[in-house]
Design an enzyme around this catalytic site. Structure first.
Site: not given
Ligand SMILES: Cc1cc2nc3c(=O)[nH]c(=O)nc-3n(C[C@H](O)[C@H](O)[C@H](O)COP(=O)(O)O)c2cc1C
Length: 305
Positions: A21, A99, A129, A164, A191
């Site tokens: 997400s 989500n 979040c 989540k 997250n």
């Molecule tokens: C720019 C950005 C926006 C995100 N927006 C959301 C969101 O709207 N909802 C959510 O549950 N997680 C959100 N996340 C978290 C990611 O889904 C993920 O849980 C987190 O970045 C860890 O994974 P990664 O290290 O592979 O990025 C966001 C992450 C980033 C970097």
């Protein structure tokens, strides 16, 4: 031929790789780079009942082996999503997870009720979040509130419910247990972790929101530890997230206990990341002589003594 299929609860996925997400929008931009029908699934940007502009800029900052974001759930609002984005997503040919992030429990329930009538494959309750003041991480930091919200959502939808979870708690395993007791079909972790980036000359935080959520390879060891702990605490499937950049990373999460994974920040660095990671998993399975990817899940053997 390597078998990459996995089941999260009773939903089959063509492979364990789901776009996380907030890092893939609704798939519109990303379909120009890869055949989205080939990835396991896409999790939508976090949706709120009403549209949100998000936080003021700057809202992303690069850090060592990762990034901070304080996007603040910018999204078109739930009604616009249902009318303009969901039909496009459903046609992509992969699993679709939506989500949702409420300001309060009633907002989550309203969105769950309305998603029940659609063909989405699962609902991801964003209880994590870090970039908004209400709901979300406040609920996700309190096991009683998690259990109550998941149980209430269970009453209003038959869709699979994924909780989540936030890593910004003392024991994520306790939060996962609460989600399981409430009737969640899966837990998704992690997250982002709360962090701050500082501009020395200005003596101010780089992000206009002061703090943001850390993601990318810097958080992978923390996410792996949390998946391994949670695997011992619950019997529902775990979707592992945090710093995944390669097929090898995916298999490490599966060994720690994940049934499937979500890939986030990697998409922002390389828009073909999900597709490339799937090819890498297949190649590693051939090297390992493993025919079904699910055979990796939960095979971590801890050292004793
Ligand atoms: C720019 C950005 C926006 C995100 N927006 C959301 C969101 O709207 N909802 C959510 O549950 N997680 C959100 N996340 C978290 C990611 O889904 C993920 O849980 C987190 O970045 C860890 O994974 P990664 O290290 O592979 O990025 C966001 C992450 C980033 C970097």
């Amino acid at each position: 031929m390597a078998d990459l299929t996995v089941c999260v609860g009773n939903i089959p996925f063509a492979n364990p790789v789901i776009a996380a997400s907030g890092t893939f929008g609704f798939g519109r931009e990303m379909r120009n780079f890869q055949n989205l029908g080939r990835i396991g699934g896409i999790c939508s940007k976090g949706l709120t009942l009403l549209p949100r502009d998000g936080n003021p800029a700057p809202r992303v900052a690069e850090t060592a082996s990762g990034m901070l974001n304080s996007v603040g759930l910018q999204n078109p609002g739930f009604t616009s999503f249902l009318a303009n984005e969901l039909p496009f997503m459903i046609d992509l040919g992969c699993r679709i997870i939506v989500n949702i992030a409420g300001n309060d429990p009633e907002e989550y329930l309203e969105m769950c009720r309305r998603l029940d009538a659609t063909s989405v494959d699962a609902i991801e309750l964003n209880l994590s979040c870090p970039n908004v003041k209400e709901g979300c991480m406040l609920i996700g930091s309190n096991p009683e509130m998690i259990e109550k919200l998941v149980a209430a959502a269970r009453q209003v939808t038959k869709k699979p419910l994924w909780a989540k979870l936030t890593p910004n708690v003392t024991s994520i395993a306790d939060m996962a247990r609460a989600a399981e007791s409430g009737g969640a079909d899966a837990v998704v972790l992690i997250n982002t972790l709360l962090g701050i980036a500082i501009d020395r000359k200005l003596r101010r935080p780089i992000l206009r929101n002061n703090i943001g959520g850390l993601s990318g390879p810097a958080i992978k060891p923390i996410a792996l530890r949390m998946v391994a702990e949670t695997y011992r605490a619950v019997s529902i499937p775990i979707v592992g997230v945090g710093g995944i950049m390669s097929g090898n990373d995916v298999l490490e999460f599966m060994i720690a206990g994940a049934t499937a994974v979500e890939v986030g920040t990697a998409n922002l660095i390389k828009p073909t990341a999900c597709q490339d990671i799937i090819d890498e998993i297949r190649a590693i399975m051939e090297l390992d002589g493993v025919s079904e990817v699910g055979q990796y899940t939960g095979t971590l053997e801890l050292w004793n003594g």
